[in-house]
Design a protein around this motif. Sequence first.
Motif, mmCIF file in Angstrom:
data_model
loop_
_atom_site.group_PDB
_atom_site.id
_atom_site.type_symbol
_atom_site.label_atom_id
_atom_site.label_comp_id
_atom_site.label_asym_id
_atom_site.label_seq_id
_atom_site.Cartn_x
_atom_site.Cartn_y
_atom_site.Cartn_z
ATOM 1 N N THR A 2 42.360 39.530 30.589
ATOM 2 C CA THR A 2 42.110 40.533 31.617
ATOM 3 C C THR A 2 41.192 41.629 31.068
ATOM 4 O O THR A 2 41.134 41.850 29.849
ATOM 5 C CB THR A 2 43.420 41.183 32.088
ATOM 6 O OG1 THR A 2 43.995 41.912 30.984
ATOM 7 C CG2 THR A 2 44.406 40.137 32.579
ATOM 8 N N THR A 37 48.171 52.524 35.384
ATOM 9 C CA THR A 37 47.991 51.299 36.173
ATOM 10 C C THR A 37 49.318 50.802 36.725
ATOM 11 O O THR A 37 50.299 50.751 36.003
ATOM 12 C CB THR A 37 47.346 50.215 35.294
ATOM 13 O OG1 THR A 37 46.091 50.700 34.827
ATOM 14 C CG2 THR A 37 47.134 48.948 36.104
ATOM 15 N N SER A 90 33.306 42.510 35.847
ATOM 16 C CA SER A 90 33.181 42.794 34.414
ATOM 17 C C SER A 90 32.172 41.853 33.767
ATOM 18 O O SER A 90 31.372 42.255 32.920
ATOM 19 C CB SER A 90 34.544 42.647 33.721
ATOM 20 O OG SER A 90 35.435 43.667 34.126
ATOM 21 N N ASP A 106 35.089 40.347 42.450
ATOM 22 C CA ASP A 106 36.339 41.041 42.170
ATOM 23 C C ASP A 106 36.237 41.676 40.779
ATOM 24 O O ASP A 106 35.198 41.597 40.116
ATOM 25 C CB ASP A 106 37.538 40.087 42.265
ATOM 26 C CG ASP A 106 37.437 38.923 41.277
ATOM 27 O OD1 ASP A 106 36.634 39.004 40.319
ATOM 28 O OD2 ASP A 106 38.158 37.925 41.471
ATOM 29 N N THR A 107 37.310 42.297 40.340
ATOM 30 C CA THR A 107 37.258 43.071 39.104
ATOM 31 C C THR A 107 36.877 42.223 37.896
ATOM 32 O O THR A 107 36.036 42.607 37.076
ATOM 33 C CB THR A 107 38.623 43.738 38.833
ATOM 34 O OG1 THR A 107 38.947 44.588 39.933
ATOM 35 C CG2 THR A 107 38.573 44.569 37.555
ATOM 36 N N ARG A 108 37.465 41.032 37.770
ATOM 37 C CA ARG A 108 37.199 40.185 36.602
ATOM 38 C C ARG A 108 35.735 39.738 36.572
ATOM 39 O O ARG A 108 35.047 39.854 35.558
ATOM 40 C CB ARG A 108 38.127 38.961 36.611
ATOM 41 C CG ARG A 108 38.018 38.106 35.351
ATOM 42 C CD ARG A 108 38.873 36.859 35.487
ATOM 43 N NE ARG A 108 40.284 37.193 35.589
ATOM 44 C CZ ARG A 108 41.114 37.209 34.560
ATOM 45 N NH1 ARG A 108 40.674 36.935 33.343
ATOM 46 N NH2 ARG A 108 42.378 37.496 34.729
ATOM 47 N N ARG A 120 29.989 45.169 42.762
ATOM 48 C CA ARG A 120 31.366 45.273 43.264
ATOM 49 C C ARG A 120 31.465 44.835 44.728
ATOM 50 O O ARG A 120 32.541 44.419 45.174
ATOM 51 C CB ARG A 120 31.879 46.714 43.110
ATOM 52 C CG ARG A 120 32.315 47.061 41.715
ATOM 53 C CD ARG A 120 33.471 46.194 41.216
ATOM 54 N NE ARG A 120 34.680 46.416 41.998
ATOM 55 C CZ ARG A 120 35.490 45.472 42.439
ATOM 56 N NH1 ARG A 120 35.213 44.203 42.205
ATOM 57 N NH2 ARG A 120 36.559 45.769 43.131
ATOM 58 N N ALA A 158 34.085 48.305 35.396
ATOM 59 C CA ALA A 158 34.665 47.432 36.423
ATOM 60 C C ALA A 158 36.044 47.917 36.843
ATOM 61 O O ALA A 158 36.391 47.904 38.037
ATOM 62 C CB ALA A 158 34.739 45.997 35.900
ATOM 63 N N LEU A 159 36.855 48.358 35.894
ATOM 64 C CA LEU A 159 38.194 48.852 36.217
ATOM 65 C C LEU A 159 38.126 50.164 36.994
ATOM 66 O O LEU A 159 38.932 50.403 37.905
ATOM 67 C CB LEU A 159 39.001 49.033 34.937
ATOM 68 C CG LEU A 159 39.420 47.728 34.247
ATOM 69 C CD1 LEU A 159 39.918 47.985 32.829
ATOM 70 C CD2 LEU A 159 40.492 47.009 35.069
ATOM 71 N N SER A 174 37.375 49.295 40.595
ATOM 72 C CA SER A 174 38.183 48.235 41.196
ATOM 73 C C SER A 174 38.942 48.671 42.445
ATOM 74 O O SER A 174 39.238 47.849 43.309
ATOM 75 C CB SER A 174 39.173 47.689 40.161
ATOM 76 O OG SER A 174 40.074 48.703 39.739
ATOM 77 N N GLU A 175 39.259 49.952 42.560
ATOM 78 C CA GLU A 175 40.025 50.429 43.720
ATOM 79 C C GLU A 175 39.185 51.266 44.677
ATOM 80 O O GLU A 175 39.725 51.970 45.523
ATOM 81 C CB GLU A 175 41.214 51.270 43.240
ATOM 82 C CG GLU A 175 42.196 50.507 42.375
ATOM 83 C CD GLU A 175 43.318 51.399 41.850
ATOM 84 O OE1 GLU A 175 44.380 51.406 42.486
ATOM 85 O OE2 GLU A 175 43.107 52.098 40.846
ATOM 86 N N ASN A 219 33.889 46.681 30.872
ATOM 87 C CA ASN A 219 35.268 46.562 31.353
ATOM 88 C C ASN A 219 35.783 47.880 31.917
ATOM 89 O O ASN A 219 36.472 47.900 32.937
ATOM 90 C CB ASN A 219 36.166 46.057 30.222
ATOM 91 C CG ASN A 219 35.907 44.610 29.880
ATOM 92 O OD1 ASN A 219 36.086 43.727 30.712
ATOM 93 N ND2 ASN A 219 35.448 44.348 28.659
#
Length: 398
Positions: free
Chosen positions: A280, A398, A136, A131-133, A127, A333-334, A337-338, A330
């Motif tokens: 996504t 979300t 993943s 980025d998030t994508r 991370r 990663a999500l 992500s923040e 996934n």
Amino acid sequence: MPPAPSSLIVIPRWLILMGLLTALGPLAIDMYLPAFPAIAQGLGTTPGHVERTLASYLFGLAMAQLFYGPFADRYGRKKPLIAGVFIFIVASMGCAFTGDIEHLTWWRIAQAFGGAAGIVIPRAVIRDNFDTRDASKALSILMLVMGVTPILAPILGGQVLAFGNWRGIFVIMAACGAALLAGVVLTMKETLHPERVIPLGLDIIGRNYLALLRHKRFMCYTLAGGFGSAGMFAYIAGSPRVFIEVFDVDPQHFGLLFAVNAAALIVAAQVSARLLNRHTPQALLKKAQISLVTMTLAALALTLAGAITLLLLMLCLAGFMASQGFVNPNAAALALSEQGKRLGVASALMGTLQMLCGASAGLAISIWQTSSALPLTSMLAACACLSWLFGRLALKAT
């Protein structure tokens, strides 16, 4: 810092190193499984006491992750990783030369505290760089390593027993740790930006963990992946009895069936990485969780109807494992992500919660003993439904 490409067609060397480090903890879980009878005989103890060394390792692996997160956010990724791998090496040698089951248990806990670094820190490094994508995609590559390890580790352990004794298994674990330690020291670059350093203090650590526990999306995505992983632990714990005792599979063929389902997980994780070029992570997670629930509820319905066969069970299990190949990377990663300013702590809490979910599922299925596949299919269905529920709550938030 390594570049952050939009497609991980060429896997960078640092990511390969992170994948191998991630395999260190699972290697210590699976490699010594064939040696349980030999350990019991060699240390003059019962099989039950040897099995408890595995439970001790899992507990240590779950709790140790909470410590690495804050240290990784304060001192960077490299130093805590070096310390963890060094602890793993020393503890592995302690396991190899122990003289009784009590000391083996304590050395296994120490080994877990070292191996936990290879679970927490690689996720934070990924991370840091993606980025998030793309995170993943990278986590899907880690799933490849995580899927191969349970297949190869018991085979390797069995070969060691064919030419030596059980102590050699732990010596090989130490050697693997030493090779990875050299790789970290010589090739790894620090990825934590100075502006993201978090001071180390009990109040700060407490606030960060409390904030994460209150962060709805983080917790829901973490538990979505955690209950999916719990289903995998239930499968690992329950499948030997179901295959061998319920369906009369020859123990020599059990590894083949186990490998088929692991292959489903591996292939699906790599397909997920490719599909992220067009979809996504949220979309892939949503569809995968529907598949997860469908496969496990089908297995449960067939079991309750008395119509379950080995072939039908294998089809449902392969579908479950393939779905999990999409869910795990996934969701992870999500969840992260923040959490850019506290990735170490977030990765640690995520790993601890997921490991505790898995350990609880494994314990539950070991207690529920029947002469059918019902405990396994029931636990898989329960875990899948809980994963779906938390996934939906995360997507709505979300």
